[in-house]
Structure formats: structure tokens, C-alpha cells
Design an enzyme around this catalytic site. Structure first.
Site, PDB file in Angstrom:
ATOM      1  CE1 TYR A  64      -2.703 -12.580  40.122  1.00  0.00           C
ATOM      2  CE2 TYR A  64      -3.841 -12.125  42.162  1.00  0.00           C
ATOM      3  CZ  TYR A  64      -3.816 -12.138  40.783  1.00  0.00           C
ATOM      4  OH  TYR A  64      -4.918 -11.710  40.076  1.00  0.00           O
ATOM      5  CG  HIS A 133      -5.801 -16.419  36.779  1.00  0.00           C
ATOM      6  ND1 HIS A 133      -4.765 -16.406  37.683  1.00  0.00           N
ATOM      7  CD2 HIS A 133      -5.974 -15.124  36.416  1.00  0.00           C
ATOM      8  CE1 HIS A 133      -4.348 -15.156  37.859  1.00  0.00           C
ATOM      9  NE2 HIS A 133      -5.052 -14.364  37.095  1.00  0.00           N
ATOM     10  N   PRO A 213      -9.605  -1.607  39.458  1.00  0.00           N
ATOM     11  CG  PRO A 213     -10.165  -1.747  41.734  1.00  0.00           C
ATOM     12  CD  PRO A 213      -9.501  -2.521  40.621  1.00  0.00           C
ATOM     13  CG  LEU A 214      -7.674   1.835  42.730  1.00  0.00           C
ATOM     14  CD1 LEU A 214      -6.712   1.831  43.916  1.00  0.00           C
ATOM     15  CD2 LEU A 214      -8.777   2.869  42.933  1.00  0.00           C
ATOM     16  N   GLY A 217      -3.376   1.840  39.598  1.00  0.00           N
ATOM     17  CA  GLY A 217      -2.767   2.893  40.428  1.00  0.00           C
ATOM     18  C   GLY A 217      -2.844   4.263  39.793  1.00  0.00           C
ATOM     19  CB  SER A 220      -3.524   6.962  43.230  1.00  0.00           C
ATOM     20  OG  SER A 220      -2.316   7.081  42.489  1.00  0.00           O
TER      21      SER A 220
HETATM   22  N1  NAP Z   1      -6.685 -11.751  35.388  1.00  0.00           N
HETATM   23  C1  NAP Z   1      -7.068 -11.510  36.619  1.00  0.00           C
HETATM   24  O1  NAP Z   1      -7.788 -12.281  37.193  1.00  0.00           O
HETATM   25  C2  NAP Z   1      -6.611 -10.256  37.305  1.00  0.00           C
HETATM   26  C3  NAP Z   1      -5.864  -9.299  36.608  1.00  0.00           C
HETATM   27  C4  NAP Z   1      -5.520  -8.120  37.268  1.00  0.00           C
HETATM   28  C5  NAP Z   1      -5.889  -7.937  38.588  1.00  0.00           C
HETATM   29  N2  NAP Z   1      -6.600  -8.882  39.268  1.00  0.00           N
HETATM   30  C6  NAP Z   1      -7.028  -8.698  40.676  1.00  0.00           C
HETATM   31  O2  NAP Z   1      -7.525  -7.375  40.837  1.00  0.00           O
HETATM   32  C7  NAP Z   1      -6.778  -6.706  41.852  1.00  0.00           C
HETATM   33  C8  NAP Z   1      -6.732  -5.220  41.577  1.00  0.00           C
HETATM   34  O3  NAP Z   1      -6.216  -4.918  40.301  1.00  0.00           O
HETATM   35  P1  NAP Z   1      -4.792  -4.330  40.081  1.00  0.00           P
HETATM   36  O4  NAP Z   1      -3.987  -4.671  41.292  1.00  0.00           O
HETATM   37  O5  NAP Z   1      -4.337  -4.761  38.759  1.00  0.00           O
HETATM   38  O6  NAP Z   1      -4.971  -2.773  39.987  1.00  0.00           O
HETATM   39  P2  NAP Z   1      -5.644  -1.614  40.820  1.00  0.00           P
HETATM   40  O7  NAP Z   1      -6.413  -2.121  41.951  1.00  0.00           O
HETATM   41  O8  NAP Z   1      -6.329  -0.780  39.814  1.00  0.00           O
HETATM   42  O9  NAP Z   1      -4.351  -0.796  41.353  1.00  0.00           O
HETATM   43  C9  NAP Z   1      -3.655  -1.267  42.474  1.00  0.00           C
HETATM   44  C10 NAP Z   1      -2.391  -0.456  42.701  1.00  0.00           C
HETATM   45  O10 NAP Z   1      -2.681   0.921  42.860  1.00  0.00           O
HETATM   46  C11 NAP Z   1      -1.805   1.509  43.823  1.00  0.00           C
HETATM   47  N3  NAP Z   1      -2.679   1.994  44.916  1.00  0.00           N
HETATM   48  C12 NAP Z   1      -3.660   1.337  45.568  1.00  0.00           C
HETATM   49  N4  NAP Z   1      -4.276   2.108  46.464  1.00  0.00           N
HETATM   50  C13 NAP Z   1      -3.678   3.321  46.393  1.00  0.00           C
HETATM   51  C14 NAP Z   1      -3.877   4.537  47.079  1.00  0.00           C
HETATM   52  N5  NAP Z   1      -4.824   4.668  48.005  1.00  0.00           N
HETATM   53  N6  NAP Z   1      -3.068   5.593  46.753  1.00  0.00           N
HETATM   54  C15 NAP Z   1      -2.111   5.487  45.815  1.00  0.00           C
HETATM   55  N7  NAP Z   1      -1.876   4.329  45.129  1.00  0.00           N
HETATM   56  C16 NAP Z   1      -2.666   3.262  45.406  1.00  0.00           C
HETATM   57  C17 NAP Z   1      -0.870   0.389  44.292  1.00  0.00           C
HETATM   58  O11 NAP Z   1       0.298   0.332  43.453  1.00  0.00           O
HETATM   59  P3  NAP Z   1       1.537   1.350  43.561  1.00  0.00           P
HETATM   60  O12 NAP Z   1       1.578   1.845  44.969  1.00  0.00           O
HETATM   61  O13 NAP Z   1       2.713   0.527  43.207  1.00  0.00           O
HETATM   62  O14 NAP Z   1       1.245   2.400  42.535  1.00  0.00           O
HETATM   63  C18 NAP Z   1      -1.696  -0.853  44.004  1.00  0.00           C
HETATM   64  O15 NAP Z   1      -0.941  -2.012  43.861  1.00  0.00           O
HETATM   65  C19 NAP Z   1      -5.439  -7.430  41.859  1.00  0.00           C
HETATM   66  O16 NAP Z   1      -4.705  -7.225  43.062  1.00  0.00           O
HETATM   67  C20 NAP Z   1      -5.896  -8.849  41.678  1.00  0.00           C
HETATM   68  O17 NAP Z   1      -6.392  -9.375  42.911  1.00  0.00           O
HETATM   69  C21 NAP Z   1      -6.977 -10.034  38.622  1.00  0.00           C
END
Ligand code: NAP
Length: 332
Positions: A64, A133, A213-214, A217, A220
Site C-alpha cells: 500500500y 496477498h 465493508p463499505l 465508500g 456511505s
Molecule cells: N486484497 C486485499 O487484501 C484487500 C483489498 C481491498 C481492501 N483491503 C483492506 O480492506 C480495507 C477496507 O477496504 P477498502 O478500503 O477497499 O474499502 P471500504 O472500507 O469499503 O471503503 C473505504 C473508503 O470509504 C470511504 N469512507 C470510509 N468511512 C467513511 C465514512 N464514515 N463516511 C464517508 N465515507 C467513508 C473512504 O473513501 P473516500 O472518502 O475517498 O470515499 C474510505 O477510504 C482496506 O483499507 C485494506 O486494509 C484488502
């Protein structure tokens, strides 16, 4: 609210913080793999706020921001490192200096050298949960890594390990091969239930660490106004797995479902993101959602979900009624 990370006995807050976005931009050729520009000072404040609010679990990856996420997280944790559980990942190769994504490496040598790089960037002598990963790696190649991973556990460099994969069969084979395999990280949200993976986690005693999980984003609700993300944000790309965003904007068919969910969650006094997290906790006691963040305000709202707890059975049933045939097609 607490969870135990599978059969490891490691206790974490039921909510983890996903540290992908705080790595900032990184790319491989024309392909963007980061979330655009971030402010490291705000990321640091956000990590501190998460600690204040009882979050003890942080998920990052060596790749990352080509190492930058680990650097920011390690510095922000500082002396609090031993109060928390750190999960990171290996498998993608990158150039730390130019912030370029290079490729993949599933060798035992890279498993070891990548861990040493993570320990240096995080400023710690051990990683609590080390995750493979490369989600689509052939099972036989992954099984070759189990012996070396067990050696790293014995050496005290990692406490436990897991695989970040959406394939329950891969996760099951990895877990059966190594006693210290304790988690699978997989995509899951209220819009994308994963029954086969949950069944495996509950049966095999694995933590179900929920990425996305979101819905990146979308859940939201803020993308309902048609706004788009920056061009160096991964959500602007048209990868075949980019379900929730199209051309950098929320995909309209999913936005309609998010809007319907808002009303169900609001009856319990929850914001849309809090409702989405509460659904995951109600779905199974194995789940540990790890929402990504880029601001203090996002951390405050998401950590606020902990005080509400899981959806009540009637709230959960209302969501199931609403989404019955409207989820991502569940192949696994
Ligand atoms: N292959 C893998 O292993 C893999 C792949 C994907 C993710 N991950 C892990 O999973 C984590 C979470 O997944 P993700 O980051 O893909 O997506 P996510 O958790 O579904 O969405 C995160 C994004 O949602 C927005 N957000 C978060 N809280 C909010 C709120 N309260 N209100 C409004 N917007 C909000 C932010 O982006 P904006 O503000 O820019 O909209 C944030 O970066 C990653 O950070 C990573 O650690 C791992």
C-alpha cells in the site's frame, strides 16, 4: 465490542482500521492502485483518534503506497504499538523509492525479505497477523509457504498468519495445513454476502476479516450526488472487480440500494456506514470488518458503530427482506 482472531486467541476490537487509502497514490504503468492524494498529518491524527475510541486492530500491506502506509501507521502508533494488533500482507513487489507497483513474488525468499521490510517500516520486531496477498495463487504454491510461515511463528517474527482470498477452497486448504493459520481476509459487505466463506470460518475457527465493508465508500451514501473520485484513485479504473464504481462515480444500480438501506439503518439511530458495519457483526460472530479511512471524521463515525453493536434480529431481517435478490451474485 471485542472479537478473538480465529483460533489464535489474539483479542481485537470488533472493528479494525483498513490502511490502504492512507498509503497515498501508487501506480504500475497506467494502472492506479492507490486512493489518490492523502494528507499524512490527517492520517496520523485519524490513527490516534481510532486508538482513543478503542480500536486495537489495524490492517495494512507492504504494497500500500509502496510501503508508505506501513511507515505512516508505524510512526502514528509509536509507543502504543504493543497495545494493538497489526496485520500486514506480502506478495506484491514494488519500488519503495519511486512508489511503483512492479509485480508479484510468491517465493519463500520474498516471504522472508518482505517481512523484514515491513518490520523496518512499521518500527516493530513482530507482525501479529501476516497475510498472503495473492488471492488467486494456486493452492500448491501457497501450501509451500506454510512450513516457512510456521518457522516465522516459532522465531517470534509473526504470531499468526492467513490468506487474503475470496476463494473458500483456497482458504480451507491453507487453514488445514498450518496450526497458526487463523484468518481469511475476504471481500464482504451488506451488498455482497459470502455464505460459503462464513460457513468455513465458523467451522474451521478462522476470523473472517472483511475488506470492502463499505463497498469502497459507496455505502456511505455520499456518492449519490454524482460526485467522482480523482483520476489517481483506484476507483476511477475499470478493473473487472470494480463492482461499485463506474468511471469514477458510484454505479447507479447500487446507489439505489444504498439509499433504501439508509432508511432501515436510520430507524436504529445509525448512519449508513454504521449500519453497514452492524450488519456484518450480526451476520456472524467470526466477522471483523476493517473499513478504510482517510480522515478523523470518518474514523469517528465508523468507530461510533461499536457503541451501537450488531443489528438487532428484526433490523437484520428487514435488511434481508430488502436485499433478498439484489445482492452481488454469490458464486462462493
Ligand atoms: N486484497 C486485499 O487484501 C484487500 C483489498 C481491498 C481492501 N483491503 C483492506 O480492506 C480495507 C477496507 O477496504 P477498502 O478500503 O477497499 O474499502 P471500504 O472500507 O469499503 O471503503 C473505504 C473508503 O470509504 C470511504 N469512507 C470510509 N468511512 C467513511 C465514512 N464514515 N463516511 C464517508 N465515507 C467513508 C473512504 O473513501 P473516500 O472518502 O475517498 O470515499 C474510505 O477510504 C482496506 O483499507 C485494506 O486494509 C484488502
Amino acid at each position: 465490542m471485542k472479537r478473538t482472531l480465529g483460533r489464535s486467541g489474539i483479542e481485537v476490537s470488533a472493528l479494525g482500521m483498513g490502511c490502504w487509502a492512507i498509503g497515498g497514490p501508487y501506480a504500475g504503468g497506467a494502472n492506479q492502485y492507490g486512493w489518490g492524494r492523502v494528507d499524512d498529518a490527517e492520517s496520523t491524527r485519524a490513527v490516534h483518534r481510532a486508538l482513543d475510541l478503542g480500536v486495537t486492530f489495524f490492517d495494512t500491506a507492504s504494497s500500500y503506497g509502496a510501503g508508505h502506509s506501513e511507515v505512516v501507521l508505524g510512526r502514528a502508533l509509536g509507543a502504543d504499538r504493543d497495545r494493538v494488533v497489526i496485520a500486514t500482507k506480502w506478495g506484491f513487489t514494488f519500488d519503495e523509492r519511486t512508489r511503483e507497483a512492479l509485480g508479484t513474488d510468491s517465493s519463500v525468499a520474498y516471504l522472508r525479505s518482505c517481512l523484514d521490510g515491513s518490520l523496518r517500516r512499521l518500527g516493530t520486531d513482530h507482525v501479529d497477523l501476516y497475510q498472503l496477498h495473492l488471492g488467486d495463487l494456486p493452492v500448491a504454491d501457497a501450501l509451500d509457504l506454510v512450513g516457512p510461515l510456521e518457522e516465522l511463528v516459532a522465531a517470534g517474527k509473526i504470531r499468526a498468519y492467513g490468506w487474503s482470498t475470496d476463494d473458500p477452497e483456497r482458504a480451507a486448504a491453507f487453514a488445514a495445513a498450518g496450526p497458526h493459520c487463523t484468518a481469511v481476509q475476504h471481500d464482504m459487505s451488506v451488498l455482497a454476502d459470502r455464505p460459503a466463506m462464513i460457513e468455513l470460518c465458523e467451522r474451521a475457527g478462522l476470523a473472517s476479516i472483511n475488506r470492502g465493508p463499505l463497498a469502497m465508500g459507496l455505502l456511505s451514501g455520499k456518492y449519490a450526488d454524482g460526485r467522482t473520485v480523482a483520476r489517481d484513485d483506484v476507483r476511477s479504473q475499470s478493473y473487472d472487480w470494480m463492482t461499485w464504481f463506474r468511471d469514477g462515480a458510484g454505479a447507479p444500480e447500487w446507489l439505489a440500494r444504498v439509499e433504501a438501506l439508509r432508511e432501515v439503518f436510520a430507524t436504529g439511530g445509525r448512519t449508513p456506514t454504521q449500519g453497514a458495519l452492524a450488519w456484518l457483526w450480526a451476520r456472524s460472530e467470526a466477522t471483523v470488518p476493517i473499513p478504510g479511512f482517510r480522515t478523523v471524521a470518518q474514523v469517528e463515525q465508523n468507530a461510533g458503530a461499536l457503541t451501537h453493536g450488531p443489528l438487532r434480529p428484526d433490523e437484520f431481517a428487514a435488511v434481508e427482506d430488502l436485499l433478498a435478490d439484489l445482492r452481488v451474485a454469490t458464486v462462493a
